[in-house]
Design an enzyme around this catalytic site. Structure first.
Site, PDB file in Angstrom:
ATOM      1  N   GLU A  20       5.118  -5.862   7.914  1.00  0.00           N
ATOM      2  CA  GLU A  20       4.418  -4.862   8.723  1.00  0.00           C
ATOM      3  C   GLU A  20       4.918  -4.714  10.152  1.00  0.00           C
ATOM      4  O   GLU A  20       4.871  -3.631  10.715  1.00  0.00           O
ATOM      5  CB  GLU A  20       2.914  -5.171   8.748  1.00  0.00           C
ATOM      6  CG  GLU A  20       2.189  -4.850   7.455  1.00  0.00           C
ATOM      7  CD  GLU A  20       2.255  -5.973   6.440  1.00  0.00           C
ATOM      8  OE1 GLU A  20       3.002  -6.947   6.672  1.00  0.00           O
ATOM      9  OE2 GLU A  20       1.569  -5.889   5.423  1.00  0.00           O
ATOM     10  N   GLY A  77       0.323  -4.949   0.899  1.00  0.00           N
ATOM     11  CA  GLY A  77      -0.876  -4.785   0.089  1.00  0.00           C
ATOM     12  C   GLY A  77      -0.789  -5.499  -1.248  1.00  0.00           C
ATOM     13  O   GLY A  77      -1.795  -5.915  -1.808  1.00  0.00           O
ATOM     14  N   ASP A 108      -1.832  -7.385   7.310  1.00  0.00           N
ATOM     15  CA  ASP A 108      -3.267  -7.148   7.094  1.00  0.00           C
ATOM     16  C   ASP A 108      -3.663  -7.665   5.710  1.00  0.00           C
ATOM     17  O   ASP A 108      -3.148  -8.698   5.294  1.00  0.00           O
ATOM     18  CB  ASP A 108      -3.585  -5.669   7.307  1.00  0.00           C
ATOM     19  CG  ASP A 108      -2.714  -4.762   6.440  1.00  0.00           C
ATOM     20  OD1 ASP A 108      -1.904  -5.285   5.663  1.00  0.00           O
ATOM     21  OD2 ASP A 108      -2.856  -3.532   6.553  1.00  0.00           O
ATOM     22  N   GLY A 144       0.847  -1.193   0.000  1.00  0.00           N
ATOM     23  CA  GLY A 144       0.000   0.000   0.000  1.00  0.00           C
ATOM     24  C   GLY A 144       0.878   1.237   0.000  1.00  0.00           C
ATOM     25  O   GLY A 144       2.035   1.203   0.418  1.00  0.00           O
TER      26      GLY A 144
END
Lengths: 699, 402
Positions: free
Chosen positions: B153, B130, B161, B70
């Site tokens: 992360e 992501g 996530d 992301g």
């Protein structure tokens, strides 16, 4: 079930339509790359529709799970994960989901080896850390929670561990003193030794005081000599003895200088560390059983086997090096009672396990009943879901309510047990006897009903329920035969009654305080709101218990007045004893339910639990004939109860999925028919792999 | 729906019969997924569902990355400005997309085999964070010798996530915990071995593979699998790969607490001098303690393994909002504002010596209740749980379980 016979022509044409659709189905051969079917029209073939699509969830199932599991939720989920992630737990992929359950098609010997391998896996991962060496209620609750999870996977595994930790380990903890604790507890926890528990004999089971194994003392060598004097004295059903155990606790009469001092417990080694049976020990296998074949039950004979003096578990009595018998408790009856009292952990464990077994079977049967259809009410209508039949609701939902009630009862017992004090020992003995009998009988009944409710699917081992009947049957027998336990409860209540009346004291403990008040009066007209009122339910349960206790005392006294001794008087009063035992259990269970409810501040959770509690209370009124027999309820009352049960069934129907979801049992520990049983039974499932995987389908 | 192929488009779309190619086109940022790209992807995939022509979607990246994750820079920017809700909206879309992809090929939901659309992700380069979210959930994941996978992360004050609590927890044994907690990088061979990839194809054969897939023009998984198999090879799993040591990983990473894991890894590191175990130890010691706790106790072990993909992303969304809001721990916020991350995940490639200060800095400063609070709904006005795409006209709890 309803089947319409109104218009046979309609039926025939509908069948034709269905058959045509079946034949026209493309994709029947999954490898045909030509997707010839271009029609998207409605297919009359049955589609699987997950119950989540149609059922509403009106309360927070996670919060409900917290109430039901009550403690150590994260430890439980960790262990579920440990089992799911290992090939040792026999994961199988069906209908895109992974299920774990032992391969019961393996031979007895293979199943026993798998049990040990699974134990080894859990040792490596620290599952048993602190099971014997950590102190305090928290450590005990963690152990109990993990035992429950293990039992959900496989009863054999939990029984095998129960023997090692609860029975062998527990005996050392409770009957032994510091020298035994230092030597054995750590070694037991990390499986440096494998323990078993040699109490029952071929000739004596429940009657432990009658066992015939004899131990004498040789002061010259400072050794005890254990002997099996006759065939009926062979130790029987000793879990772990047939293959794996290296040590055992032996229960035996202790004979000192020709005087029998009663039953005592000793530690004896039965195998060396290479697994060879020790000299003067003979061991035979109990053989294949109807269930629990992952546990190696064996028989042991002692041929004047010698053990060091220190191996007497001497918490209540000891023998000095020169052979003097020493005990602080002079009365052998009291000595024996003090001796066995701490061993209630087994019954606590069985109680909780029985409730979880009932949960598994209900979760499976109810999920299936929410996806399986049978018969149409009218021609050309879709077939009806099994759980939409009032009869099916009546079969399963009262059992669900009872399981909830017993869940609270089991939690109460657990907390009583882990926070116990010596004064509580008697109460724990009575309550654990009552709940053990009530829950294990309930479990067997539930398993049978759920098996039948799943029809033929219930017969497949992969769907668990049917097989569990054999696995759990033993629960009504081990750690005290249920019928014997019922009589013991009645005897204990008799004792309470006599003590209160003689000493002119108030009843205290065991929830008997209601006997100090005046006899409850129940309404003559039973309206729906009366029936659902927890005060009414409590009153009528108390009324039954009070009256049956009076009757029991009267009948026993009458027999005694006729010159029979007390024991024989008890035996002759077995009918009321049985009724009274049940009355006590039912009332105690209801009490734990209302207390759990009272702790909630309101909201949808409390509301639904109110319905469930009413169902528990009313189904007990309906099913137990003692209410009618002794006139606590009239036939009109019972008719009103019956009507209310039907109403409650249809009310609980809409919460059925949420109520079983709240059990918190991971999908992998249920069975294929609880999910997409069309897919798990499809041809492509037979063919296993279509190539490629999605994580979504790898659940 | 955008379908032009101009060079400045963030996502290039190519059509060939029933096949669509979505090409992430932000090569200088390693195809880091910006807000715009996420919402475009969401629209593109939703549009395909309504298009009965579409049978297969190929997703790939332009340049040397598939996607490095992301676009953290813009998220960081919002947080510095005090606008965490705007970042939350980004994750909202991200997770919705993840969920859509994960449930894309479920025939019993769409009721008819005709509507089955297969997704083939071609992971010829970096796949992180992501980037994994828009690829790993698809049916076919093709790795190459250029693939580099990581969920980094925990080093950024976040937790894995985009549905990672779902797919990591389903890797063999406790490999998922290892990958998620240490942020270790896997190559294509390792991805195939552990199941993150379904096939391994040498990058030089990719153009031919794409051509063959277009020619097949089919949504039959068996056929597509056979085609990819035709180009596949069995890669050499390097000797020093941690995957050879699954038993050690299982022993260490199956522990109930992060403290237990750390202790077990320390013990192993003393016993053997393998590169991977000392690297794992180093990662665990430098990662955010709160991140590790969240990732392990709650994401991987407690929740993810037992939940459906829907439940996983709903939960992750709650957690991410709590982290973004930064009331419980400020690690992610701090990491961002100290410009720890410059662009996407570039920092862990190029700025290895950055040394963030975590707060709380020790495990024993983190109470269970602090961890628990990350799982609660936020009581901010207007905040809502993740709304899963309303594609089946179903209530959220129902979708979540499927």
């Amino acid at each position: 079930m309803a089947s319409s016979s109104s218009s046979s022509v309609d039926q025939v044409s509908r069948r034709t339509q269905i058959l045509t659709n079946h034949l026209n189905q493309s994709g029947f051969a999954p490898y045909s790359s030509s997707s010839s079917s271009t029609s998207l029209e409605f297919s009359a073939c049955i589609n699987f529709s997950p119950p989540e699509l149609s059922e509403r969830i009106e309360f927070d199932t996670k919060e409900m799970r917290k109430l039901l599991d009550a403690h150590n939720l994260e430890d439980r989920d960790w262990l579920y994960g440990l089992m799911r992630q290992s090939n040792l737990f026999n994961p199988r992929k069906l209908g895109g989901r992974v299920f774990v359950w032992p391969d019961y098609n393996q031979s007895m010997e293979q199943q026993r080896e798998m049990t040990m391998k699974r134990i080894g896996y859990m040792i490596d991962r620290g599952v048993f850390e602190g099971w014997l060496t950590a102190q305090g209620p928290e450590a005990k609750l963690r152990k109990l929670a993990l035992m429950e999870v293990i039992g959900i996977f496989d009863h054999s595994l939990s029984v095998k561990l129960g023997v090692h930790f609860m029975l062998w380990g527990g005996a050392i903890q409770f009957f032994g003193t510091k020298r035994h604790h230092d030597k054995w507890l750590r070694a037991t926890e990390n499986y440096a030794v494998k323990g078993c528990f040699a109490m029952s004999e071929l000739g004596h089971g429940s009657n432990v005081r009658g066992i015939e194994t004899v131990t004498t003392y040789d002061s010259k060598t400072e050794e005890f000599v254990i002997n099996t004097p006759c065939e009926s004295a062979q130790k029987y059903w000793i879990g772990g003895a047939a293959n794996h155990a290296t040590h055992t606790v032996v229960f035996s009469q202790l004979n000192i200088n020709g005087k029998n001092q009663g039953v005592h417990a000793f530690i004896a080694q039965i195998r060396d560390l290479d697994g060879n049976i020790c000299p003067n020990i003979r061991i035979a296998d109990c053989g294949h059983k109807i269930g629990l074949n992952g546990v190696d039950n064996g028989r042991i004979w002692f041929d004047n086997a010698r053990i060091p003096r220190e191996n007497l578990l001497n918490s209540v009595a000891d023998v000095s090096p020169d052979g003097q018998y020493l005990s602080s408790i002079k009365d052998p009856d009291q000595r024996f009672a003090a001796f066995l009292a701490p061993l209630t952990s087994g019954r606590v464990n069985i109680t909780v396990n029985a409730v979880y077994s009932a949960k598994i079977s209900l979760a499976i049967a109810i999920r299936y009943a929410l996806t399986r259809r049978a018969f149409s009410v009218a021609p050309n209508e879709p077939e009806m879901l099994l759980l939409d039949y009032p009869s099916h609701q009546r079969r399963l939902l009262p059992l669900l309510a009872k399981t909830y009630a017993m869940s609270f009862a089991a939690n109460y017992l657990k907390f009583l047990y882990v926070n116990r004090t010596p004064e509580l020992n008697k109460a724990i003995h009575v309550v654990s006897s009552a709940f053990k009998a009530a829950t294990t009988w309930h479990n067997m009944k539930t398993l049978q009903e759920c098996r039948e409710a799943c029809g033929g699917q219930g017969l497949k081992t992969e769907n668990r329920i049917g097989h569990m009947k054999a696995e759990y049957d033993v629960q009504s027998t081990f750690e005290g035969d249920n019928n014997v336990l019922m009589q013991q409860i009645s005897k204990a209540l008799f004792g309470e009654y006599i003590a209160a009346k003689k000493g002119n004291k108030l009843f205290k403990g065991l929830g008997l305080e209601h006997l100090n008040k005046s006899c409850p009066v129940t309404a003559s007209q039973l309206t729906s709101s009366t029936l659902r009122c927890s005060q009414f339910q409590t009153d009528v349960f108390c009324l039954r218990e009070r009256d049956l206790l009076n009757r029991f005392v009267a009948e026993v006294s009458e027999h005694q007045a006729q010159g029979k001794n007390k024991e024989y008087a008890f035996i002759l009063s077995y009918q009321i004893a049985q009724d009274l035992g049940r009355a006590f259990s039912d009332r105690a269970i209801l009490q734990t339910f209302t207390e759990a409810e009272r702790a909630l501040t309101g909201g949808p959770l409390k509301e639904i639990l109110g319905h469930v509690r009413s169902m528990y209370a009313l189904i007990t009124l309906e099913e137990d004939s003692s209410f009618l027999r002794y006139g606590y309820l009239s036939t009109d009352h019972v008719a009103a109860v019956r009507k209310e049960v039907t109403k409650l069934c249809s009310e609980l129907r809409s919460h059925a999925l949420a109520l079983v979801d709240s059990f918190g049992i991971p999908d992998a520990f249920l069975s294929p028919i609880a999910f997409n049983w069309l897919e798990s039974n499809s041809w492509s499932s037979v063919q296993q792999q279509l190539g490629g995987t999605t994580f979504a389908s790898a659940i | 729906m955008a379908s032009t192929s101009a060079q400045d488009e963030l996502i290039l779309v190519e059509k060939a019969g029933g096949v669509r190619k979505f090409i992430l086109n932000r090569p200088r940022q390693l195809n880091a997924l910006s807000r715009k790209m996420i919402s475009q992807l969401l629209q593109l995939f939703l549009a395909c569902m309504d298009d009965h022509m579409v049978k297969l979607v190929i997703v790939k990246g332009n340049g040397r990355a598939f996607s490095a994750g992301g676009d953290a820079a813009s998220v960081a920017h919002d947080i510095i400005k005090g606008n965490w809700t705007s970042s939350a909206a980004f994750f909202h879309n991200c997770f919705s997309l993840t969920y859509l992809l994960a449930t894309y090929s479920k025939p019993q939901v769409t009721q008819s085999a005709m509507l089955l659309i297969l997704i083939v992700s071609i992971l010829n380069g970096i796949v992180m964070g992501g980037g994994a979210g828009v690829s790993i959930h698809g049916r076919f994941r093709v790795a190459t010798e250029n693939s580099v996978f990581a969920m980094p992360e925990t080093a950024l004050g976040l937790f894995p996530d985009v549905g990672a609590s779902y797919f990591l927890s389903r890797l063999p044994g406790f490999f998922g915990e290892y990958v998620g907690l240490t942020g270790t990088r896997l190559d294509g061979a390792e991805m195939l071995a552990c199941g993150l990839a379904t096939h391994f194809v040498s990058s030089e054969k990719l153009p031919a593979l794409e051509e063959a897939l277009c020619r097949a023009n089919s949504s039959d998984p068996a056929l597509i699998s056979a085609i990819i198999n035709g180009f596949s090879q069995q890669p050499y799993l390097k000797d020093e790969s941690a995957f050879h040591q699954l038993d050690v990983i299982d022993r260490c990473f199956s522990k109930r607490t992060i403290g237990g894991i750390l202790l077990a890894v320390e013990k192993e590191a003393v016993k053997c001098s393998d590169e991977w175990i000392s690297a794992a130890l180093k990662s665990l010691r430098t990662a955010s303690p709160m991140s590790l706790k969240l990732s392990l106790r709650s994401v991987l072990i407690r929740e993810g393994r037992l939940q459906g993909i829907g439940q996983c992303v709903v939960r992750e969304y709650r957690m991410i909002c709590n982290v973004l809001k930064g009331e419980i721990s400020k690690d992610f916020v701090e990491a961002k504002s100290s410009v720890f991350i410059l662009q996407g995940c570039r920092s862990i490639f190029f700025d290895k010596d950055k040394n963030p200060k975590w707060n709380p800095s020790k495990f024993n400063q983190i109470s269970e209740s602090m961890v628990d609070r990350h799982f609660l709904k936020l009581d901010d006005e207007g905040w809502e749980d993740l709304k899963l795409p309303p594609r089946f006209n179903l209530p959220a709890h129902a979708i979540a379980k499927l």
